[in-house]
Write a protein that holds these residues in place. Structure first.
Motif, PDB file in Angstrom:
ATOM      1  N   THR A  18      -4.264  -6.130  -6.259  1.00  0.00           N
ATOM      2  CA  THR A  18      -5.594  -6.509  -5.780  1.00  0.00           C
ATOM      3  C   THR A  18      -6.117  -7.778  -6.435  1.00  0.00           C
ATOM      4  OG1 THR A  18      -6.045  -4.145  -5.460  1.00  0.00           O
ATOM      5  CG2 THR A  18      -7.939  -5.631  -5.398  1.00  0.00           C
TER       6      THR A  18
ATOM      7  N   ARG B  77      -0.120   3.950 -11.424  1.00  0.00           N
ATOM      8  CA  ARG B  77      -0.688   3.610 -10.112  1.00  0.00           C
ATOM      9  C   ARG B  77      -1.808   2.596 -10.286  1.00  0.00           C
ATOM     10  NH1 ARG B  77      -0.381   9.123  -8.359  1.00  0.00           N
ATOM     11  NH2 ARG B  77      -2.581   9.398  -8.849  1.00  0.00           N
TER      12      ARG B  77
ATOM     13  N   TRP C 242       2.441   2.094  -3.408  1.00  0.00           N
ATOM     14  CA  TRP C 242       1.464   2.605  -4.379  1.00  0.00           C
ATOM     15  C   TRP C 242       1.413   4.124  -4.315  1.00  0.00           C
ATOM     16  CZ3 TRP C 242      -2.984   5.496  -3.517  1.00  0.00           C
ATOM     17  CH2 TRP C 242      -3.829   5.662  -4.615  1.00  0.00           C
TER      18      TRP C 242
ATOM     19  N   TRP D  79      -8.960  -2.739  -1.126  1.00  0.00           N
ATOM     20  CA  TRP D  79      -7.996  -2.047  -1.971  1.00  0.00           C
ATOM     21  C   TRP D  79      -8.633  -1.459  -3.228  1.00  0.00           C
ATOM     22  CZ3 TRP D  79      -3.046  -5.639  -1.881  1.00  0.00           C
ATOM     23  CH2 TRP D  79      -2.407  -5.474  -0.652  1.00  0.00           C
TER      24      TRP D  79
ATOM     25  N   GLY E 155      -1.948  -1.052  -8.686  1.00  0.00           N
ATOM     26  CA  GLY E 155      -3.060  -1.383  -7.800  1.00  0.00           C
ATOM     27  C   GLY E 155      -3.863  -2.580  -8.287  1.00  0.00           C
TER      28      GLY E 155
ATOM     29  N   ALA F 250       0.822  -1.213   0.000  1.00  0.00           N
ATOM     30  CA  ALA F 250       0.000   0.000   0.000  1.00  0.00           C
ATOM     31  C   ALA F 250       0.855   1.261   0.000  1.00  0.00           C
ATOM     32  CB  ALA F 250      -0.939  -0.017   1.206  1.00  0.00           C
TER      33      ALA F 250
ATOM     34  N   PHE G 257      -7.067   2.052  -3.824  1.00  0.00           N
ATOM     35  CA  PHE G 257      -6.239   2.280  -5.002  1.00  0.00           C
ATOM     36  C   PHE G 257      -7.013   2.921  -6.162  1.00  0.00           C
ATOM     37  CE2 PHE G 257      -3.647  -1.686  -3.592  1.00  0.00           C
ATOM     38  CZ  PHE G 257      -2.922  -0.906  -2.690  1.00  0.00           C
TER      39      PHE G 257
END
Length: 381
Positions: free
Chosen positions: A234, A226, A217, A279, A230, A214, A283
């Motif tokens: 995930t 990003r 990111w 997430w 992400g 995390a 994200f």
């Protein structure tokens, strides 16, 4: 030469022989409807090229026409045999100049196999990463040492790679396939020369924990990269899979959205659930935004796309690889009690690969977390 070739082909056409001569480089080939090559997996005759090994000269053209008539008669009588045209004697010397054509024929043969047309993108990646480097290496070594026989050049190519390495193992597999295609009778089975490399015996890496994933990111300045980071974290996607997914469930606001990996990818179509679901919002994954890179698989490969992702991780100084996000996802599903059969299907590989690869990556840290979670459930019971 072109005019004379046209004249010969006109005679073959008028005679309704069903074959035509072609000039490929400095050699002549025959094109027509031939029975399947040995081990091709095909069942019916289809259009193919047959390398005659005859120089593309006026004298060679005369011999080519003669052989075309003989082969046409064999096809008509159903007595044609591929063997004389596939054999490349291991005693042949490199100075004869036949290697490049044989390697080109081998590549053509690779693409003629039925499974290649079923998954063209994955096949292109397979050729680029698992065959082409070793075929090119063979050509380089053979050109530098023209005194070697075909077999000697193959053994020299294998010996140029470290013992018990993955590259040597891949080389053995690729050149064994080439040897089978050429029907070479080699004294040693190439696959026995690959050594004892086994990916399951390699050092298990230390994977980033969820907190580290995390925090890194947040350090990526570009919103499109990003998103790539992400979505991989995930959903446990491979590098290239990010660019070949259906993200409709995310865009439509589904409460527990899945991502559907498309059939153009390495292992075909499969559906993936998020781990961890929190997430998705953390994200900003519902704001699907991919970086503008070339994904036209007629111009690039899945491998090249994956390498682009790896370069971006290095650019942003992320201290682990893109695949570590995928591996962390797999170990996370183990902690959460997801059945291996389900997790393996979502990752697009077999259950045996899943258990062999990921269960051995459970570290002391992972075990401690699992034990604490189990004890907490016991205390609440």
């Amino acid at each position: 030469m072109a005019k004379q070739l046209e004249t010969v082909n006109l005679r073959l056409k008028v005679a309704q022989l069903g074959v035509q001569l072609e000039q490929r480089g400095q050699k002549l080939s025959l094109r027509g409807t031939f029975p399947p090559r040995p081990n091709s997996g095909r069942m019916r005759s289809h259009q193919q090229r047959l390398s005659l090994g005859i120089p593309a000269t006026l004298a060679g053209l005369k011999e080519g026409e003669r052989q075309a008539k003989i082969i046409a008669a064999q096809l008509l009588a159903k007595t044609f045999n591929w063997h004389p045209y596939l054999v490349w004697s291991p005693e042949a010397r490199r100075g004869e100049g036949g290697l490049q054509q044989q390697l080109k024929d081998f590549e053509d043969y690779f693409w003629q196999q039925p499974q290649r047309s079923a998954k063209p993108a994955a096949s292109r990646t397979t050729w680029t990463s698992a065959y082409s480097p070793y075929v090119r290496k063979l050509a380089t070594i053979a050109a530098a040492k023209p005194h070697l026989t075909t077999g000697e050049a193959i053994y020299a190519t294998i010996d140029s790679f470290p013992h018990h390495s993955r590259s040597r193992q891949l080389c053995c597999t690729a050149l064994a396939a080439l040897g089978d295609f050429l029907q070479l009778e080699l004294p040693l089975n190439l696959k026995t020369l690959g050594g004892s490399y086994n990916p399951t015996k390699t050092q298990a890496r230390t994977l980033p924990d969820d907190g580290a994933i995390a925090s890194h990111w947040e350090q990526i300045p570009n919103p499109t990269w990003r998103f790539v980071y992400g979505i991989m974290a995930t959903y446990g996607l491979r590098n290239h899979e990010v660019f070949f997914c259906d993200y409709d469930a995310l865009l439509q606001g589904v409460a527990l959205p899945t991502v559907r990996v498309l059939s153009t990818t390495k292992t075909g179509e499969h559906e993936v659930w998020p781990f961890l679901p929190d997430w998705i919002d953390r994200f900003h994954l519902r704001q699907v935004c991919l970086p503008p890179i070339n994904t036209d698989l007629t111009e690039t490969t899945l491998q090249a796309i994956g390498q682009r992702v790896t370069r971006q991780f290095r650019r942003y100084q992320i201290p682990f690889s893109p695949y570590d996000l995928r591996h962390a996802w797999a170990v996370r599903t183990i902690h959460l009690g997801l059945a291996d059969t389900v997790a393996a299907k979502m990752m697009g590989h077999s259950v045996s690969i899943h258990t062999r690869t990921y269960h051995r990556w459970i570290t002391h840290r992972d075990q401690q977390q699992a034990v604490e979670a189990a004890l907490n459930r016991l205390n609440k019971a």
